[in-house]
Scaffold this active site. Structure first.
Site, mmCIF file in Angstrom:
data_model
loop_
_atom_site.group_PDB
_atom_site.id
_atom_site.type_symbol
_atom_site.label_atom_id
_atom_site.label_comp_id
_atom_site.label_asym_id
_atom_site.label_seq_id
_atom_site.Cartn_x
_atom_site.Cartn_y
_atom_site.Cartn_z
ATOM 1 N N THR A 172 -2.547 7.456 -4.468
ATOM 2 C CA THR A 172 -1.303 8.231 -4.360
ATOM 3 C C THR A 172 -1.026 9.001 -5.647
ATOM 4 O OG1 THR A 172 -0.383 6.759 -2.709
ATOM 5 C CG2 THR A 172 1.204 7.967 -4.019
ATOM 6 N N TYR A 181 2.066 11.975 3.474
ATOM 7 C CA TYR A 181 1.217 12.544 2.424
ATOM 8 C C TYR A 181 -0.194 12.003 2.580
ATOM 9 C CZ TYR A 181 1.180 8.130 -0.178
ATOM 10 O OH TYR A 181 0.986 6.835 -0.547
ATOM 11 N N THR A 218 -2.918 2.232 -5.308
ATOM 12 C CA THR A 218 -2.297 0.944 -5.625
ATOM 13 C C THR A 218 -2.632 -0.157 -4.610
ATOM 14 O OG1 THR A 218 -0.247 1.525 -4.467
ATOM 15 C CG2 THR A 218 -0.357 2.044 -6.825
ATOM 16 N N ASP A 219 -3.081 0.231 -3.404
ATOM 17 C CA ASP A 219 -3.279 -0.789 -2.351
ATOM 18 C C ASP A 219 -4.288 -1.861 -2.755
ATOM 19 O OD1 ASP A 219 -1.500 0.673 -0.864
ATOM 20 O OD2 ASP A 219 -2.958 1.396 0.613
ATOM 21 N N GLU A 242 -2.899 -32.370 -0.624
ATOM 22 C CA GLU A 242 -2.718 -32.883 0.743
ATOM 23 C C GLU A 242 -4.046 -32.938 1.477
ATOM 24 O OE1 GLU A 242 0.737 -31.739 3.188
ATOM 25 O OE2 GLU A 242 1.330 -30.476 1.506
ATOM 26 N N LYS A 299 0.204 -6.430 -6.117
ATOM 27 C CA LYS A 299 1.178 -5.486 -5.551
ATOM 28 C C LYS A 299 2.231 -6.282 -4.792
ATOM 29 C CE LYS A 299 1.547 -1.104 -3.096
ATOM 30 N NZ LYS A 299 0.869 0.012 -2.428
ATOM 31 N N SER A 305 -7.071 4.032 -1.722
ATOM 32 C CA SER A 305 -7.801 2.803 -2.104
ATOM 33 C C SER A 305 -7.914 1.807 -0.956
ATOM 34 C CB SER A 305 -7.174 2.156 -3.335
ATOM 35 O OG SER A 305 -5.957 1.524 -3.013
ATOM 36 N N GLN A 306 -7.268 2.111 0.189
ATOM 37 C CA GLN A 306 -7.542 1.294 1.380
ATOM 38 C C GLN A 306 -8.999 1.451 1.804
ATOM 39 O OE1 GLN A 306 -5.385 3.820 0.998
ATOM 40 N NE2 GLN A 306 -4.788 4.775 2.928
HETATM 41 N N1 ASP Z 1 -2.686 4.085 0.065
HETATM 42 C C1 ASP Z 1 -2.567 4.478 -1.319
HETATM 43 C C2 ASP Z 1 -3.800 3.992 -2.045
HETATM 44 O O1 ASP Z 1 -3.943 2.811 -2.289
HETATM 45 C C3 ASP Z 1 -1.328 3.897 -1.927
HETATM 46 C C4 ASP Z 1 -1.131 4.165 -3.395
HETATM 47 O O2 ASP Z 1 -1.986 4.599 -4.112
HETATM 48 O O3 ASP Z 1 -0.005 3.889 -3.863
HETATM 49 O O4 ASP Z 1 -4.644 4.797 -2.345
#
Ligand code: ASP
Length: 364
Positions: free
Chosen positions: A48, A60, A126-127, A321, A199, A93-94
């Site tokens: 992102t 986006y 960020t993913d 456990e 995250k 990054s997914q």
């Molecule tokens: N889907 C985006 C990614 O991980 C989300 C982000 O970067 O915040 O590339």
């Protein structure tokens, strides 16, 4: 103490095979760039932070802008460091995969070995940022700063957080105090260690936290302030794992725990010949009895089974456990399931033996 002396102090001891003269020569060379500033190289992977918002609406695409455009939004970083950059990939990054991880780690290690590179920044979605950070933390040396950075708002959104985060990442990567701390993550004014950062919000700019141990430090007004040091990361003078000869990693899957959970995901991974399974169990890594039976069966067939937890904080402890020794299970400690998966993939490049793998989880 000036930048030059601090750099030499921070670097000393991190090249155990070199003589003192070699180390001094290396430190001297490393600050020989134009204007006496540190040389920072940026590897861009998308996310992102490089996202493009076509209209005023919320939709986006991640990974659209090139790294030169992102750096162009923060011209003041040129006053902090000599910056060079390259585009490794440009994806959300997914879609991060192990092929890209291996490409990245080879490039990072190549750059870190160069006397004219003082630090590295990786721009990332960020993913899955925490997984890439964890992978690199275990596969690169920690003598020079390696900093991952992302953003929650696309580059052209109102109030985009990418430029500020990128500026902070340059501050962090340029600081000799950032050396020997393992791979770092700079987000929203905080500096985190790769091991604990995760995250915690799908949308907020304060999207990252270190739920077990807190951030290592903060960035204010162009300076980084560290409040503590991770003993584990700073002890890693050499990479924990050498992946230089690898073009793929062992297959490891994650099964998610819940009430009345079926054994099916476990049996599917066993049938698909996965070499490891991480359980995102309930509570202290506990397992619904049908899942326990399936994982015990998997472990008896030589598949490495790691118990982690779907709970956000706290360790998954051995034998609380559940009798891990009886089932041949490995307890993940404070590694969350997605990071336990990364460590298990790397561990399986060396051994399939649960006792040996448990030691790696205990030390990591
Ligand atoms: N889907 C985006 C990614 O991980 C989300 C982000 O970067 O915040 O590339």
């Amino acid at each position: 103490m000036g930048y030059f002396d601090k750099l030499k102090k921070a670097m000393s001891g991190f090249f155990p095979v070199q003589t003192r003269e070699d180390k001094d020569a290396k430190a001297a060379e490393s600050v020989a760039g134009p204007r006496g500033l540190p040389n920072i190289h940026v590897l861009a992977t998308g996310g992102t932070i490089a996202g493009k918002q076509a209209s005023a609406g919320p939709h986006y695409h991640a990974g659209e802008h090139g790294i030169e455009a992102l750096l162009g939004a923060v011209p003041t970083v040129r006053g902090l460091a000599n910056i060079s950059s390259e585009q490794v990939t440009n994806i959300g990054s997914q879609d991060m995969d192990e092929k890209t991880w291996l490409k990245l780690v080879h490039r990072v290690n190549e750059l870190l070995a160069r006397a004219d590179v003082d630090g590295i920044i990786i721009t990332h979605g960020t993913d899955t940022l925490e997984e890439t950070a964890c992978f690199l933390d275990l596969t690169v040396p920690s003598g020079k700063p390696v900093v991952l950075v992302g953003a929650m708002r696309p580059a052209d959104a109102v109030g985009a957080d990418g430029p500020a985060n990128l500026f902070d990442a340059v501050v962090v990567a340029s600081s000799p105090d950032s050396a020997a701390r393992g791979v770092l993550v700079a987000m929203n004014g905080n500096v985190f260690e790769a091991r604990d950062v995760t995250k915690v919000s799908t949308t907020a700019v304060q999207a990252f936290a270190a739920p077990n141990f807190g951030p290592l430090g903060q960035v204010h007004d162009g300076r980084v302030f560290y409040w503590r040091r991770s003993d584990r990361a700073s002890a890693r003078q050499q990479p924990e794992f050498d992946v230089s000869g690898l073009d793929k990693l062992p297959a490891v899957g994650i099964v998610y725990g819940h009430a009345n959970a079926p054994a099916l995901p476990v049996t599917a991974l066993v049938e698909a010949q996965y070499r490891g399974i991480v359980s995102a169990g309930v509570g202290n890594g506990n397992l619904y009895h049908e899942v326990l039976a399936a994982l015990a069966d998997a472990a008896s067939r030589g598949i490495a089974v790691v118990r982690s937890s779907r709970v956000a904080a706290g360790p998954t402890m051995r034998g609380i456990e559940l009798d891990d020794a009886r089932y041949g299970f490995i307890a993940a400690g404070t590694l969350n399931p997605q990071k336990a998966r990364v460590l298990l993939q790397l561990a399986l490049t060396r051994t399939q033996e649960p006792g040996e793998i448990q030691k790696m989880f205990d030390y990591c």
